[in-house]
Design a protein around this motif. Structure first.
Motif, PDB file in Angstrom:
ATOM      1  N   LEU A 184       0.869  -1.184   0.000  1.00  0.00           N
ATOM      2  CA  LEU A 184       0.000   0.000   0.000  1.00  0.00           C
ATOM      3  C   LEU A 184       0.899   1.225   0.000  1.00  0.00           C
ATOM      4  O   LEU A 184       1.929   1.241   0.693  1.00  0.00           O
ATOM      5  N   GLU A 185       0.473   2.211  -0.779  1.00  0.00           N
ATOM      6  CA  GLU A 185       1.310   3.379  -0.982  1.00  0.00           C
ATOM      7  C   GLU A 185       0.464   4.621  -0.839  1.00  0.00           C
ATOM      8  O   GLU A 185      -0.708   4.607  -1.218  1.00  0.00           O
ATOM      9  N   GLU A 186       1.042   5.702  -0.328  1.00  0.00           N
ATOM     10  CA  GLU A 186       0.286   6.961  -0.328  1.00  0.00           C
ATOM     11  C   GLU A 186       0.018   7.354  -1.778  1.00  0.00           C
ATOM     12  O   GLU A 186       0.836   7.115  -2.661  1.00  0.00           O
ATOM     13  N   ARG A 187      -1.145   7.935  -2.000  1.00  0.00           N
ATOM     14  CA  ARG A 187      -1.515   8.333  -3.348  1.00  0.00           C
ATOM     15  C   ARG A 187      -0.983   9.732  -3.643  1.00  0.00           C
ATOM     16  O   ARG A 187      -1.202  10.662  -2.874  1.00  0.00           O
ATOM     17  N   LEU A 188      -0.287   9.869  -4.753  1.00  0.00           N
ATOM     18  CA  LEU A 188       0.278  11.166  -5.145  1.00  0.00           C
ATOM     19  C   LEU A 188      -0.398  11.674  -6.405  1.00  0.00           C
ATOM     20  O   LEU A 188      -1.107  10.935  -7.081  1.00  0.00           O
ATOM     21  N   GLU A 189      -0.141  12.939  -6.725  1.00  0.00           N
ATOM     22  CA  GLU A 189      -0.710  13.541  -7.935  1.00  0.00           C
ATOM     23  C   GLU A 189       0.423  14.102  -8.778  1.00  0.00           C
ATOM     24  O   GLU A 189       1.410  14.597  -8.249  1.00  0.00           O
ATOM     25  N   GLY A 190       0.213  14.095 -10.081  1.00  0.00           N
ATOM     26  CA  GLY A 190       1.187  14.736 -10.966  1.00  0.00           C
ATOM     27  C   GLY A 190       1.309  13.984 -12.269  1.00  0.00           C
ATOM     28  O   GLY A 190       0.850  12.848 -12.374  1.00  0.00           O
ATOM     29  N   PRO A 191       1.934  14.624 -13.269  1.00  0.00           N
ATOM     30  CA  PRO A 191       2.172  13.919 -14.520  1.00  0.00           C
ATOM     31  C   PRO A 191       3.202  12.814 -14.323  1.00  0.00           C
ATOM     32  O   PRO A 191       4.003  12.868 -13.387  1.00  0.00           O
ATOM     33  N   GLU A 192       3.131  11.816 -15.193  1.00  0.00           N
ATOM     34  CA  GLU A 192       4.072  10.702 -15.098  1.00  0.00           C
ATOM     35  C   GLU A 192       5.129  10.800 -16.186  1.00  0.00           C
ATOM     36  O   GLU A 192       4.942  11.490 -17.191  1.00  0.00           O
ATOM     37  N   LEU A 193       6.236  10.140 -15.947  1.00  0.00           N
ATOM     38  CA  LEU A 193       7.343  10.160 -16.895  1.00  0.00           C
ATOM     39  C   LEU A 193       8.058   8.819 -16.854  1.00  0.00           C
ATOM     40  O   LEU A 193       8.275   8.277 -15.774  1.00  0.00           O
ATOM     41  N   SER A 194       8.396   8.307 -18.026  1.00  0.00           N
ATOM     42  CA  SER A 194       9.167   7.059 -18.098  1.00  0.00           C
ATOM     43  C   SER A 194      10.591   7.390 -18.486  1.00  0.00           C
ATOM     44  O   SER A 194      10.827   7.970 -19.543  1.00  0.00           O
ATOM     45  N   VAL A 195      11.544   7.033 -17.611  1.00  0.00           N
ATOM     46  CA  VAL A 195      12.955   7.220 -17.942  1.00  0.00           C
ATOM     47  C   VAL A 195      13.599   5.838 -18.030  1.00  0.00           C
ATOM     48  O   VAL A 195      13.634   5.100 -17.047  1.00  0.00           O
ATOM     49  N   LEU A 196      14.068   5.518 -19.227  1.00  0.00           N
ATOM     50  CA  LEU A 196      14.701   4.229 -19.472  1.00  0.00           C
ATOM     51  C   LEU A 196      16.191   4.460 -19.655  1.00  0.00           C
ATOM     52  O   LEU A 196      16.591   5.462 -20.255  1.00  0.00           O
ATOM     53  N   ALA A 197      16.989   3.545 -19.136  1.00  0.00           N
ATOM     54  CA  ALA A 197      18.432   3.703 -19.261  1.00  0.00           C
ATOM     55  C   ALA A 197      19.086   2.365 -19.553  1.00  0.00           C
ATOM     56  O   ALA A 197      18.638   1.323 -19.070  1.00  0.00           O
ATOM     57  N   LEU A 198      20.168   2.422 -20.339  1.00  0.00           N
ATOM     58  CA  LEU A 198      20.991   1.238 -20.555  1.00  0.00           C
ATOM     59  C   LEU A 198      21.941   1.120 -19.372  1.00  0.00           C
ATOM     60  O   LEU A 198      22.448   2.129 -18.881  1.00  0.00           O
ATOM     61  N   THR A 199      22.192  -0.099 -18.933  1.00  0.00           N
ATOM     62  CA  THR A 199      23.190  -0.257 -17.868  1.00  0.00           C
ATOM     63  C   THR A 199      23.881  -1.611 -17.994  1.00  0.00           C
ATOM     64  O   THR A 199      23.285  -2.581 -18.465  1.00  0.00           O
ATOM     65  N   ASP A 200      25.148  -1.621 -17.578  1.00  0.00           N
ATOM     66  CA  ASP A 200      25.891  -2.883 -17.538  1.00  0.00           C
ATOM     67  C   ASP A 200      26.117  -3.309 -16.095  1.00  0.00           C
ATOM     68  O   ASP A 200      26.962  -4.141 -15.806  1.00  0.00           O
ATOM     69  N   GLY A 201      25.375  -2.683 -15.185  1.00  0.00           N
ATOM     70  CA  GLY A 201      25.529  -3.007 -13.776  1.00  0.00           C
ATOM     71  C   GLY A 201      26.361  -1.979 -13.036  1.00  0.00           C
ATOM     72  O   GLY A 201      26.400  -1.964 -11.807  1.00  0.00           O
ATOM     73  N   ARG A 202      27.021  -1.087 -13.793  1.00  0.00           N
ATOM     74  CA  ARG A 202      27.824  -0.010 -13.202  1.00  0.00           C
ATOM     75  C   ARG A 202      27.481   1.321 -13.852  1.00  0.00           C
ATOM     76  O   ARG A 202      26.987   2.239 -13.218  1.00  0.00           O
ATOM     77  N   GLU A 203      27.760   1.400 -15.162  1.00  0.00           N
ATOM     78  CA  GLU A 203      27.440   2.634 -15.887  1.00  0.00           C
ATOM     79  C   GLU A 203      25.942   2.690 -16.165  1.00  0.00           C
ATOM     80  O   GLU A 203      25.311   1.656 -16.400  1.00  0.00           O
ATOM     81  N   VAL A 204      25.395   3.918 -16.161  1.00  0.00           N
ATOM     82  CA  VAL A 204      23.971   4.107 -16.461  1.00  0.00           C
ATOM     83  C   VAL A 204      23.861   5.175 -17.537  1.00  0.00           C
ATOM     84  O   VAL A 204      24.339   6.298 -17.354  1.00  0.00           O
ATOM     85  N   VAL A 205      23.284   4.818 -18.668  1.00  0.00           N
ATOM     86  CA  VAL A 205      23.195   5.736 -19.802  1.00  0.00           C
ATOM     87  C   VAL A 205      21.727   5.948 -20.157  1.00  0.00           C
ATOM     88  O   VAL A 205      21.072   5.032 -20.669  1.00  0.00           O
TER      89      VAL A 205
END
Ligand code: AMP
Ligand code: GLY
Length: 421
Positions: A184-205
């Motif tokens: 259960l989570e508190e309900r928040l308001e606002g626009p949503e955004l999807s941020v996808l990143a490549l990673t090899d377990g260390r670097e995040v692009v």
């Protein structure tokens, strides 16, 4: 190189389409693929979670890179089994994949790593869960712990609604095992955004950001779906936001997983809500988003194959050469009437040869039937994608394309990416 793409949606069609544009690619296999991937790559009749079948195939065909599309492949341990054969896999193993397959695991990881996320509590008994919801006047999100194809979350507005959702999951067991533990989570308001990143377990692009439209009907009404459309880049993002998300969300998540013995290689997806108090993580996905992939990948100028290969091998550069088209992309999903509830399949699909110029059609629930041609075979049937100089122009072209697709019951949302008008 021979590339194996696991999955059968429009996301996997977009991945196959992008891989086919690489000089490194000798052949692309899709397991099991769909009516669209069959026309451009090689479909093989092996299910996305058939670990034994995929391992046998990859060994026999000398696959040099495996790409995991859906969460089911990650959760089944396809990544672990292929890595045991020393095949580079773009996609996490089952352990790191818990960041998606268990919401309780993801929330605990976020707490430990100091990642901004709504206040929460984990429950296995209905009474304490009801109490927690009542204390917040029912303004809570009730989430099944396990994988539920987008059906495991109820955003409640009243104690009655919250209690009904808790009862459905914990008492009636509507999602079976996936719902025996709740977050259960508190309900928040606002626009949503999807941020996808490549990673090899260390670097995040990070990749270009996107926004998806989850509700079935125009005006954000109706039930949640897997996603009815998306666009990239979303309008009105604050300067430096993506760098902030990398530093405060994605890098700490990947580091925390590694510290726990789970190296994450692949694409990590943070689903954010942009609240008045800053961004908060609603969920992680252990894969490309669908329909986000269909609008992000066509905007990528750079070759995706060497990027996926270096992430899979643990040798991703800290700032690889990622070039993006300046154009905006809008993707409109054409779905079967009734989706995300019950729907009928097997209808012939017409109009695909009449797309506006430059419009791309990624297939999902389609298959070729000898003698009949392309027929529908799923809830989300196609994603129609257009790239243009502006979001309104891209939307107009994508909608024109979606409108030309014909099969009984076909529907799409006419307001995808509309917020920017
Ligand atoms: P999730 O699978 O956790 O991302 O939840 C599915 C959708 O439910 C999200 O994309 C949001 O639209 C909505 N949602 C999830 N959690 C919350 C929350 N804490 N407050 C408001 N809406 C939420
Ligand atoms: N578009 C949301 C998801 O892929 O989970």
């Amino acid at each position: 190189m021979r590339i194996l793409i696991v999955g059968s949606g429009a996301r996997e069609h977009a991945l196959a389409w992008k891989c086919m544009r690489s000089d490194l690619t000798e052949r692309v296999f899709c397991a099991p693929g769909n009516g669209g991937t069959g026309g451009m790559a090689h479909n093989i009749p092996i299910a996305a979670d058939d670990v034994v079948g995929l391992v046998k195939f990859a060994r026999r065909e000398g696959v040099g890179l495996a790409v995991l599309g859906p969460e089911a492949a990650v959760a089944a341990g396809v990544g672990d089994a292929l890595r045991d054969l020393d095949i580079p896999v773009f996609g996490p193993g089952r352990g790191a994949g818990r960041i998606e397959s268990s919401k309780a695991f993801a929330k605990r990881l976020m707490s430990e790593a100091g990642i901004p996320t709504p206040a929460f509590e984990v429950f296995t008994d209905p009474e304490p869960a009801r109490r927690w919801a009542r204390e917040r006047d029912g303004r809570v999100a009730v989430k099944a712990d396990g994988l539920a194809l987008g059906k495991g979350v109820v955003v409640a507005s009243s104690p009655e609604e919250a209690e009904a959702a808790i009862a459905e999951l914990l008492v009636a067991r509507s999602l079976g095992q996936a719902g025996t533990t709740l977050v259960l989570e508190e309900r928040l308001e606002g626009p949503e955004l999807s941020v996808l990143a490549l990673t090899d377990g260390r670097e995040v692009v990070p990749l270009a950001p996107a926004r998806d439209f989850k509700r079935a009907q125009e005006g954000d009404r109706g039930p949640n779906t897997g996603g009815m459309g998306a666009y990239s880049p979303p309008a009105g993002l604050a300067e430096g936001l993506i760098e902030d998300v990398v530093g405060k969300v994605l890098e700490p998540a990947v580091a925390r997983l590694r510290a726990g013995g789970d190296e994450y290689r692949g694409v990590l997806y943070a689903g954010l809500m942009l609240t008045a108090e800053g961004f908060k993580v609603l969920e992680f996905n252990a894969r490309f988003g669908d329909p986000e992939a269909q609008v992000v990948l066509p905007r990528l100028e750079s070759d995706l194959v060497p990027l996926m290969l270096s992430a899979a091998r643990g040798s991703l550069a800290s700032s690889p050469d990622l070039r993006w088209k300046a154009e905006s992309a809008v993707g409109v999903v054409v779905a079967s009437g009734g989706y995300p509830g019950e729907y009928r399949s097997g209808y012939p699909i017409e109009g695909l040869t009449q797309m506006p110029e430059g419009v791309i059609v990624f297939h999902a629930g389609t298959r070729y039937e000898p003698g009949r041609g392309l027929v529908t075979s799923g809830g989300r049937v196609l994603t129609v994608v257009a790239l243009r100089d502006s979001v309104p122009a891209a939307r107009e072209a994508a909608l024109a394309g979606a409108g030309r697709v014909r099969f009984p019951g076909a529907y799409f949302r006419p307001d995808i990416a509309m917020e920017t008008v």
